[in-house]
Motif scaffolding. Structure first.
Motif, mmCIF file in Angstrom:
data_model
loop_
_atom_site.group_PDB
_atom_site.id
_atom_site.type_symbol
_atom_site.label_atom_id
_atom_site.label_comp_id
_atom_site.label_asym_id
_atom_site.label_seq_id
_atom_site.Cartn_x
_atom_site.Cartn_y
_atom_site.Cartn_z
ATOM 1 N N SER A 1 0.833 -1.214 0.000
ATOM 2 C CA SER A 1 0.000 0.000 0.000
ATOM 3 C C SER A 1 0.858 1.251 0.000
ATOM 4 O O SER A 1 0.585 2.209 -0.728
ATOM 5 N N LEU A 2 1.889 1.267 0.812
ATOM 6 C CA LEU A 2 2.797 2.419 0.832
ATOM 7 C C LEU A 2 3.493 2.597 -0.509
ATOM 8 O O LEU A 2 3.634 3.720 -1.007
ATOM 9 N N THR A 3 3.910 1.500 -1.111
ATOM 10 C CA THR A 3 4.605 1.572 -2.397
ATOM 11 C C THR A 3 3.689 2.106 -3.491
ATOM 12 O O THR A 3 4.047 3.036 -4.221
ATOM 13 N N PHE A 4 2.492 1.529 -3.619
ATOM 14 C CA PHE A 4 1.573 1.980 -4.670
ATOM 15 C C PHE A 4 1.072 3.396 -4.412
ATOM 16 O O PHE A 4 0.868 4.168 -5.352
ATOM 17 N N GLY A 5 0.877 3.773 -3.166
ATOM 18 C CA GLY A 5 0.491 5.145 -2.836
ATOM 19 C C GLY A 5 1.578 6.131 -3.223
ATOM 20 O O GLY A 5 1.304 7.208 -3.757
ATOM 21 N N THR A 6 2.824 5.753 -2.982
ATOM 22 C CA THR A 6 3.951 6.607 -3.359
ATOM 23 C C THR A 6 4.031 6.752 -4.868
ATOM 24 O O THR A 6 4.276 7.851 -5.383
ATOM 25 N N VAL A 7 3.808 5.675 -5.594
ATOM 26 C CA VAL A 7 3.824 5.734 -7.063
ATOM 27 C C VAL A 7 2.714 6.647 -7.565
ATOM 28 O O VAL A 7 2.930 7.496 -8.440
ATOM 29 N N GLU A 8 1.513 6.502 -7.014
ATOM 30 C CA GLU A 8 0.378 7.309 -7.469
ATOM 31 C C GLU A 8 0.603 8.797 -7.211
ATOM 32 O O GLU A 8 0.407 9.627 -8.098
ATOM 33 N N TYR A 9 1.014 9.149 -6.005
ATOM 34 C CA TYR A 9 1.247 10.561 -5.699
ATOM 35 C C TYR A 9 2.470 11.105 -6.442
ATOM 36 O O TYR A 9 2.474 12.259 -6.869
ATOM 37 N N GLY A 10 3.489 10.290 -6.620
ATOM 38 C CA GLY A 10 4.657 10.728 -7.389
ATOM 39 C C GLY A 10 4.294 11.041 -8.823
ATOM 40 O O GLY A 10 4.735 12.044 -9.392
ATOM 41 N N TYR A 11 3.464 10.187 -9.435
ATOM 42 C CA TYR A 11 3.042 10.428 -10.808
ATOM 43 C C TYR A 11 2.140 11.663 -10.897
ATOM 44 O O TYR A 11 2.210 12.417 -11.860
ATOM 45 N N PHE A 12 1.303 11.874 -9.879
ATOM 46 C CA PHE A 12 0.464 13.075 -9.854
ATOM 47 C C PHE A 12 1.332 14.332 -9.900
ATOM 48 O O PHE A 12 1.073 15.253 -10.677
ATOM 49 N N PHE A 13 2.366 14.376 -9.082
ATOM 50 C CA PHE A 13 3.221 15.566 -9.065
ATOM 51 C C PHE A 13 4.036 15.695 -10.349
ATOM 52 O O PHE A 13 4.329 16.804 -10.789
ATOM 53 N N PHE A 14 4.392 14.573 -10.982
ATOM 54 C CA PHE A 14 5.055 14.632 -12.282
ATOM 55 C C PHE A 14 4.135 15.253 -13.327
ATOM 56 O O PHE A 14 4.542 16.122 -14.103
ATOM 57 N N VAL A 15 2.866 14.811 -13.353
ATOM 58 C CA VAL A 15 1.894 15.354 -14.313
ATOM 59 C C VAL A 15 1.662 16.830 -14.034
ATOM 60 O O VAL A 15 1.641 17.651 -14.960
ATOM 61 N N LYS A 16 1.489 17.202 -12.784
ATOM 62 C CA LYS A 16 1.269 18.599 -12.399
ATOM 63 C C LYS A 16 2.448 19.464 -12.853
ATOM 64 O O LYS A 16 2.268 20.540 -13.429
ATOM 65 N N HIS A 17 3.658 19.001 -12.601
ATOM 66 C CA HIS A 17 4.855 19.742 -12.999
ATOM 67 C C HIS A 17 4.950 19.839 -14.528
ATOM 68 O O HIS A 17 5.310 20.898 -15.056
ATOM 69 N N SER A 18 4.618 18.771 -15.230
ATOM 70 C CA SER A 18 4.682 18.782 -16.697
ATOM 71 C C SER A 18 3.651 19.731 -17.295
ATOM 72 O O SER A 18 3.939 20.435 -18.276
ATOM 73 N N LEU A 19 2.436 19.780 -16.734
ATOM 74 C CA LEU A 19 1.419 20.711 -17.223
ATOM 75 C C LEU A 19 1.826 22.149 -16.944
ATOM 76 O O LEU A 19 1.598 23.036 -17.771
#
Length: 146
Positions: free
Chosen positions: A31-49
């Motif tokens: 759960s910690l691993t997948f949560g970290t992946v999900e939030y990490g990708y969110f911030f990547f998308v936010k930064h890219s936009l």
């Protein structure tokens, strides 16, 4: 009974503890691993936009820019470089681009470029921690050059 036999028997009993510990801890670690992946990708998308909006705004503030075509091309190139767009010339239908002001205002006037995308159409959701209706947005405001 010899000490060796007692020691072997004790070791055998302890082997089940490792399996039990792994069964209890593994779901938490996953759960910690997948949560970290999900939030990490969110911030990547936010930064890219945000970067795409900045590149679009930089293309819009140049005095020679009178249409939105170079703005959209700059944004598409930025998103393509980040791996979020499949075409370098046009943006996929999932992105909503709005220019809140014209690209031809007078010198020194602000130009705003905004790009939005729904998280459900672009995001990785292994646990669904971030709702699919969440709108990820990039906004940039710059002054028109003279």
């Amino acid at each position: 009974m010899s000490d060796k036999m007692i020691q072997k028997r004790y070791v055998r009993r302890r082997r089940g503890n490792a399996v039990l510990d792994a069964a209890l801890v593994l779901p938490i670690l996953l759960s910690l691993t997948f949560g970290t992946v999900e939030y990490g990708y969110f911030f990547f998308v936010k930064h890219s936009l945000q970067g795409a909006a900045r590149e679009g705004c930089r293309a819009a503030i140049v005095p020679s820019t009178t249409t939105t075509t170079p703005v959209i091309q700059a944004m598409a190139a930025s998103l393509y470089a980040a791996g979020l767009n499949t075409s370098t010339l046009t943006l996929d239908n999932k992105y909503d681009i709005s220019h809140t002001t014209s690209v031809t205002p007078g010198t020194g006037n602000p130009i705003t470029v905004e790009i939005d995308v729904a998280w459900s159409s672009i995001g990785v959701r292994p646990l669904g921690l971030i709702g699919g209706t969440k709108i990820v947005k990039g906004v940039t405001v710059m002054r028109k050059e003279g």
